[in-house]
Motif scaffolding. Structure first.
Motif, PDB file in Angstrom:
ATOM      1  N   GLY A   1      16.758  15.247  43.913  1.00 32.40           N
ATOM      2  CA  GLY A   1      15.108  15.077  44.070  1.00 32.40           C
ATOM      3  C   GLY A   1      14.608  16.087  43.030  1.00 32.40           C
ATOM      4  O   GLY A   1      13.429  15.759  42.525  1.00 32.40           O
ATOM      5  N   PRO A   2      14.651  17.388  43.160  1.00 31.30           N
ATOM      6  CA  PRO A   2      14.090  18.545  42.322  1.00 31.30           C
ATOM      7  C   PRO A   2      14.017  17.959  40.692  1.00 31.30           C
ATOM      8  O   PRO A   2      13.106  18.151  40.071  1.00 31.30           O
ATOM      9  N   ALA A   3      15.368  17.544  40.237  1.00 33.56           N
ATOM     10  CA  ALA A   3      15.261  17.168  38.939  1.00 33.56           C
ATOM     11  C   ALA A   3      14.527  15.812  38.663  1.00 33.56           C
ATOM     12  O   ALA A   3      14.044  15.777  37.478  1.00 33.56           O
ATOM     13  N   VAL A   4      14.592  14.750  39.420  1.00 31.33           N
ATOM     14  CA  VAL A   4      13.862  13.628  39.301  1.00 31.33           C
ATOM     15  C   VAL A   4      12.350  13.964  39.622  1.00 31.33           C
ATOM     16  O   VAL A   4      11.557  13.649  38.291  1.00 31.33           O
TER      17      VAL A   4
ATOM     18  N   GLY B   1      17.408   6.423  37.397  1.00 34.28           N
ATOM     19  CA  GLY B   1      18.752   5.859  37.090  1.00 34.28           C
ATOM     20  C   GLY B   1      19.522   6.642  36.728  1.00 34.28           C
ATOM     21  O   GLY B   1      20.910   6.597  36.950  1.00 34.28           O
ATOM     22  N   SER B   2      19.282   7.779  35.794  1.00 34.37           N
ATOM     23  CA  SER B   2      20.284   8.533  35.346  1.00 34.37           C
ATOM     24  C   SER B   2      20.529   9.718  36.644  1.00 34.37           C
ATOM     25  O   SER B   2      21.736  10.089  36.657  1.00 34.37           O
ATOM     26  N   ALA B   3      19.562  10.023  37.201  1.00 32.57           N
ATOM     27  CA  ALA B   3      20.107  10.836  38.460  1.00 32.57           C
ATOM     28  C   ALA B   3      21.133  10.148  39.517  1.00 32.57           C
ATOM     29  O   ALA B   3      22.106  10.739  39.855  1.00 32.57           O
ATOM     30  N   ILE B   4      21.116   8.887  39.655  1.00 29.83           N
ATOM     31  CA  ILE B   4      21.937   7.935  40.605  1.00 29.83           C
ATOM     32  C   ILE B   4      23.378   7.994  40.004  1.00 29.83           C
ATOM     33  O   ILE B   4      24.364   8.353  40.408  1.00 29.83           O
ATOM     34  N   ALA B   5      23.246   7.821  38.586  1.00 30.48           N
ATOM     35  CA  ALA B   5      24.276   7.735  37.860  1.00 30.48           C
ATOM     36  C   ALA B   5      25.373   8.956  37.693  1.00 30.48           C
ATOM     37  O   ALA B   5      26.412   9.283  38.274  1.00 30.48           O
ATOM     38  N   ILE B   6      24.740  10.111  37.679  1.00 28.44           N
ATOM     39  CA  ILE B   6      25.154  11.448  37.625  1.00 28.44           C
ATOM     40  C   ILE B   6      25.743  11.728  39.068  1.00 28.44           C
ATOM     41  O   ILE B   6      26.644  12.333  39.277  1.00 28.44           O
ATOM     42  N   ALA B   7      24.782  11.568  39.933  1.00 29.66           N
ATOM     43  CA  ALA B   7      25.233  11.908  41.469  1.00 29.66           C
ATOM     44  C   ALA B   7      26.346  11.119  41.991  1.00 29.66           C
ATOM     45  O   ALA B   7      27.555  11.547  42.549  1.00 29.66           O
TER      46      ALA B   7
ATOM     47  N   VAL C   1      19.584  19.685  34.819  1.00 29.67           N
ATOM     48  CA  VAL C   1      20.417  18.590  34.819  1.00 29.67           C
ATOM     49  C   VAL C   1      21.939  19.099  35.203  1.00 29.67           C
ATOM     50  O   VAL C   1      22.606  18.549  35.986  1.00 29.67           O
ATOM     51  N   VAL C   2      22.386  20.201  34.315  1.00 25.50           N
ATOM     52  CA  VAL C   2      23.620  20.755  34.798  1.00 25.50           C
ATOM     53  C   VAL C   2      23.858  21.127  36.368  1.00 25.50           C
ATOM     54  O   VAL C   2      24.917  20.919  37.068  1.00 25.50           O
ATOM     55  N   SER C   3      22.728  21.935  36.766  1.00 26.78           N
ATOM     56  CA  SER C   3      22.643  22.539  38.204  1.00 26.78           C
ATOM     57  C   SER C   3      22.683  21.371  39.223  1.00 26.78           C
ATOM     58  O   SER C   3      23.403  21.534  40.053  1.00 26.78           O
TER      59      SER C   3
END
Length: 494
Positions: free
Chosen positions: A89-92, A100-106, A310-312
């Motif tokens: 949530g915080p990164a988005v 989309g990127s957040a869901i893929a990474i998660a 993003v890394v965190s």
């Protein structure tokens, strides 16, 4: 017979018919869209049951294992829908990642954490909440674990629906406690352990919020409020990234890699310190290069915090997959072991297929239902930018380290959301402080009416109260629901 297809009136009629069909198609798509998520979820739950049937079809209690697998899949879906939002949530919300990127990474890092470093041994009674000998028979134990699993999943599902991030681990704890009380009475509960868990409701968010606010104060005082922001960033951003690297190295050594290798606290801290210094040295020329040509304003600083944020977020997902998934599917593993062996003890090993259900369920739940909570945590509590979101992520890792050192049970959900609140309330305090200082020099331009002061609050109080209420009632609500389900199962099976 004449061909009237070229008649303009015929063409008009055809256009109207096509428009009707087009509108009908759009309406059907709109109506069916809300059913896509539940439909795919149902298919996944059924597939989990079918897989369990194929593996354990020849076992005596195969039906129980199949039902338990379906309940475990349902629980995993809810973990993905609710719990993972706290990491992404915080990164988005800060704009560092698209949805989309957040869901893929998660999906990738949660699954990797669960499958690679997932806890191999957990307590059968959810961290010692219930004394195993109080359960009496294996059947009573199995019904209690089923009730706990179903009640926890239903409660997390309800919390997701109302938009409240809650702790799935606390939901499971409440479910186990309620079923244990229903099966064996209040004396079966380990009340000192429950007291420690209740204390974590306060400790987790407060500690996470204070640490996040402290780092935001550091960033503001050392970088944002400086005359030459870029020069200050070249000094402090490598230090902050080094601290982040050290904190996450320690965090993962303690919590995320315990299945692969056992590491004690002093060794983990040493690993974190060494890696932190190495990353700090590497980041000095990187930040110097990245900051070339940037304007001396706050917007430019966001660029320097984007990649570390993003890394965190990815590392938080890995650690979450390694820890919380095991806690959530622990009751499923306990049911499987009890069904196969006919006994139940203090500890169990989680079979790989149970972890696969957990990993895939989290992925589907996040993909189908996660965006709602990601948007709420990332943007609806308070406005986040990369610096603020970075403070939230860093506070999550450091809080877990401190809690482990002190031996306190904490919730990753409560820590992350507490960090968001801490950042928001610090911004309110800082804004009020600056207004008071400005009023000394410009009293006419800095006076606000009570209504205007209320409007300028930077944390949405409605979300604060909703989330706080959900946290407080999670354990009792899950316990009550679990007790009711246990009585129902026991009555039907008796």
């Amino acid at each position: 017979m004449t061909d009237n297809q070229g008649d303009p009136r015929h063409l008009e009629t055809l256009d109207r018919d096509l428009e009707r069909y087009s509108n009908l198609e759009l309406a059907s798509s709109y109506v069916s869209r809300p059913m896509v998520g539940p439909g795919i979820s149902l298919v996944f739950v059924l597939l989990a049951g079918i897989a369990a049937m194929l593996f354990f079809g020849q076992e005596t209690n195969s039906f129980i294992v199949v039902v338990a697998a379906c309940l475990g899949a349902y629980m995993a879906l809810n973990i993905g829908a609710n719990d993972v939002a706290n990491n992404m949530g915080p990164a988005v919300g800060a704009g560092a990642l698209s949805m989309g990127s957040a869901i893929a990474i998660a999906v990738v890092f949660e699954s990797a954490g669960a499958l690679i470093a997932g806890g191999d041994v957990v307590s059968t009674i959810a961290k010692g909440i219930i004394a195993p000998e109080s359960m009496g028979t294996v059947d009573v134990f199995i019904w209690a674990m089923m009730a706990a699993l179903l009640s926890a999943a239903l409660w997390v599902n309800l919390a997701t629906w109302v938009g409240a991030p809650v702790s799935t681990t606390h939901s499971v704890v409440g479910g186990v406690m309620g079923a244990g009380i229903a099966a064996a009475g209040f004396a079966a509960v380990n009340w000192p352990t429950m007291s420690a868990i209740a204390a974590s409701w306060v400790i987790s968010p407060v500690l996470g919020g204070l640490i996040a606010a402290g780092f935001l104060w550091l960033i503001k005082s050392k970088i944002i409020y400086r005359e030459d922001k870029i020069a200050a960033a070249r000094t402090w951003v490598p230090i902050l990234v080094g601290i982040m690297a050290g904190a996450f190295a320690t965090y993962l050594a303690l919590k995320g890699l315990k299945k692969i290798i056992k590491i004690d606290m002093p060794t983990a801290l040493l690993i974190g310190a060494v890696l932190g210094v190495v990353i700090w040295a590497i980041m000095i020329p990187v930040i110097r290069k990245q900051s070339e040509g940037l304007e001396n304003r706050n917007k430019s600083l966001k660029v320097l915090f984007g990649i570390p944020l993003v890394v965190s977020a990815a590392l938080l997902c890995f650690a979450h997959g390694a820890n919380d998934v095991a806690n959530a599917v622990g009751p499923l593993a306990a049911i499987v072991q009890a069904s196969q062996s006919g006994t139940f003890g203090d500890t169990i090993s989680i079979p790989i297929w149970v972890m696969i259900i957990g990993a895939f369920g989290i992925s589907f739940g996040l993909f189908l239902f996660g965006p709602k909570l990601i948007k709420m945590v990332g943007g609806q509590i308070t406005k986040l930018n990369p610096m603020r979101a970075y403070c939230v992520a860093l506070s999550a890792a450091i809080t877990v380290i401190i809690a482990s050192w002190l031996g306190l049970p904490v919730s990753s959900t409560h820590i992350a959301v507490g960090g968001v609140f801490g950042v928001g309330f610090f911004r309110e305090w800082d804004a009020e402080r600056r207004i008071r200082n400005a009023r000394l020099t410009m009293p006419d331009r800095t006076s606000f009416t009570p209504e205007e002061r209320k409007r300028r609050k930077l944390v949405r109080r409605s979300h604060f109260m909703t989330i706080l209420a959900a946290w407080v009632i999670t354990v009792p609500a899950a316990a009550t629901l679990s007790a009711a389900i246990f009585y129902l199962i026991n009555t039907v099976m008796a």
